[in-house]
Write a protein that holds these residues in place. Sequence first.
Motif, PDB file in Angstrom:
ATOM      1  N   THR A 290       0.784  -1.218  -0.135  1.00 14.22           N
ATOM      2  CA  THR A 290       0.096  -0.106  -0.008  1.00 14.22           C
ATOM      3  C   THR A 290       0.740   1.233   0.088  1.00 14.22           C
ATOM      4  OG1 THR A 290      -0.312   0.331   2.196  1.00 14.22           O
ATOM      5  CG2 THR A 290      -1.696  -1.123   1.422  1.00 14.22           C
TER       6      THR A 290
ATOM      7  N   VAL B  33       0.269   5.915  -0.115  1.00 18.75           N
ATOM      8  CA  VAL B  33      -0.599   7.018  -0.208  1.00 18.75           C
ATOM      9  C   VAL B  33      -0.076   8.252  -1.377  1.00 18.75           C
ATOM     10  CG1 VAL B  33      -1.542   8.958   0.921  1.00 18.75           C
ATOM     11  CG2 VAL B  33      -1.082   6.795   2.232  1.00 18.75           C
TER      12      VAL B  33
ATOM     13  N   GLY C 282      -2.331  12.766  -0.620  1.00 21.01           N
ATOM     14  CA  GLY C 282      -3.634  12.171  -0.631  1.00 21.01           C
ATOM     15  C   GLY C 282      -3.723  11.864   0.921  1.00 21.01           C
ATOM     16  N   THR C 283      -4.971  11.193   1.092  1.00 21.55           N
ATOM     17  CA  THR C 283      -5.096  10.567   2.624  1.00 21.55           C
ATOM     18  C   THR C 283      -5.549   9.058   2.519  1.00 21.55           C
ATOM     19  OG1 THR C 283      -7.251  11.543   2.194  1.00 21.55           O
ATOM     20  CG2 THR C 283      -5.767  12.991   3.523  1.00 21.55           C
ATOM     21  N   ARG C 284      -5.903   8.843   1.522  1.00 15.05           N
ATOM     22  CA  ARG C 284      -6.384   7.348   1.696  1.00 15.05           C
ATOM     23  C   ARG C 284      -5.384   6.611   0.757  1.00 15.05           C
ATOM     24  NH1 ARG C 284     -11.542   7.429  -1.241  1.00 15.05           N
ATOM     25  NH2 ARG C 284     -11.092   9.414  -1.802  1.00 15.05           N
ATOM     26  N   PRO C 285      -4.858   5.412   1.472  1.00  9.39           N
ATOM     27  CA  PRO C 285      -3.862   4.315   0.757  1.00  9.39           C
ATOM     28  C   PRO C 285      -4.620   3.541  -0.237  1.00  9.39           C
ATOM     29  CG  PRO C 285      -4.705   3.747   3.092  1.00  9.39           C
ATOM     30  CD  PRO C 285      -5.189   4.885   2.799  1.00  9.39           C
ATOM     31  N   VAL C 286      -3.840   3.254  -0.927  1.00  8.74           N
ATOM     32  CA  VAL C 286      -3.971   2.488  -2.363  1.00  8.74           C
ATOM     33  C   VAL C 286      -3.297   1.366  -2.108  1.00  8.74           C
ATOM     34  CG1 VAL C 286      -3.818   2.606  -5.054  1.00  8.74           C
ATOM     35  CG2 VAL C 286      -4.364   4.827  -3.717  1.00  8.74           C
ATOM     36  N   THR C 287      -3.926   0.186  -2.565  1.00  9.48           N
ATOM     37  CA  THR C 287      -3.217  -0.969  -2.592  1.00  9.48           C
ATOM     38  C   THR C 287      -3.093  -1.527  -4.025  1.00  9.48           C
ATOM     39  OG1 THR C 287      -4.611  -1.712  -0.466  1.00  9.48           O
ATOM     40  CG2 THR C 287      -3.766  -3.576  -1.519  1.00  9.48           C
TER      41      THR C 287
END
Length: 295
Positions: free
Chosen positions: A114, A116, A120-125
């Motif tokens: 993961t 970010v 950004g604030t939301r983690p991406v997988t």
Amino acid sequence: MEALFTKLRRVARAQCTVLVGGETGTGKELVARAIHAESPRRRAPFQAVNCATFSPTLLESELFGHVRGAFTGAVRDRQGLFALAHQGTLFLDEVAEIPLDLQGKLLRVMQEKTFVPVGGTRPVTVDVRVISATNKALRQEVDEGRFREDLSYRLRVVPLLLPPLRRREGDVEALFWHFVNQLNQQGMRRIEGVTGTAMDAILAYTWPGNVRELRSAVEYAFVVGEGPVLDVADLTPELRGEPPPGISSSSLADIERARILAALARHHGRKAAAAAELGISRTTLWRKLYAHRLR
Ligand SMILES: Nc1ncnc2c1ncn2[C@@H]1O[C@H](COP(=O)(O)OP(=O)(O)O)[C@@H](O)[C@H]1O
Ligand SMILES: [Mg+2]
């Protein structure tokens, strides 16, 4: 090389992280692409980035993407290479050049899958196989404090070292003909043979630029020379053991012009002799003299 290809196929299937080492032009990117093409990920994207060509900020955005407004000029969300390579392979060329503060983020995405995006604030997988390359000794970069040791272990689960061309017995000649055949298809010139002297020079040369330089040297011969036989006159100054032309930007036209002038000077202006030395017909020499405004 054959042993390398066997290892390559096994490595490809294993899906592990690979670090390809070797001097510039030895084929590191080619190997990375081959590993991807042989792997179960072959139908997903292969993305490549040269870490040395970006400023630290741009490299972070290139790898991880950014959200709109993350920095001046970030007018919209942009996906980074990790997102674009999802389920595929990401090739990190010159990985030793990744700045220390970015190395932590790289380690995290490799361990936890993961990240970010910048701003950004939301983690991406993501699911990405990382293959990296370096022409530096990573061990030394670690010892000198420029590279994180933990990341170095992560990157070189399987290290592959590509030997320089000068140590690859038989490869110079094989690759030479490989490139000649390739360029023969393009119709600029058809090379069917090479003189003994020219081949001796090719084999004796140390090829500091490795396969990339060999390819360029063959290209040079196609542009500069004529006729079915490649002779010493068709070789680059480096190969002929002459100092390279002073102006590095000199175009092929300049090189050709200089060679014609030099040949004419050596033969006191006798065009037939100059043409013979250049390996071209007298008519061709006349044509070239016109083209270069030498008469
Ligand atoms: N074994 C090979 N056969 C054919 N072409 C090769 C081979 N190895 C390298 N090349 C060519 O040489 C050039 C340099 O290779 P590249 O993979 O970019 O080297 P590196 O990444 O190590 O600098 C490329 O044009 C590549 O296609
Ligand atoms: Mg490269």
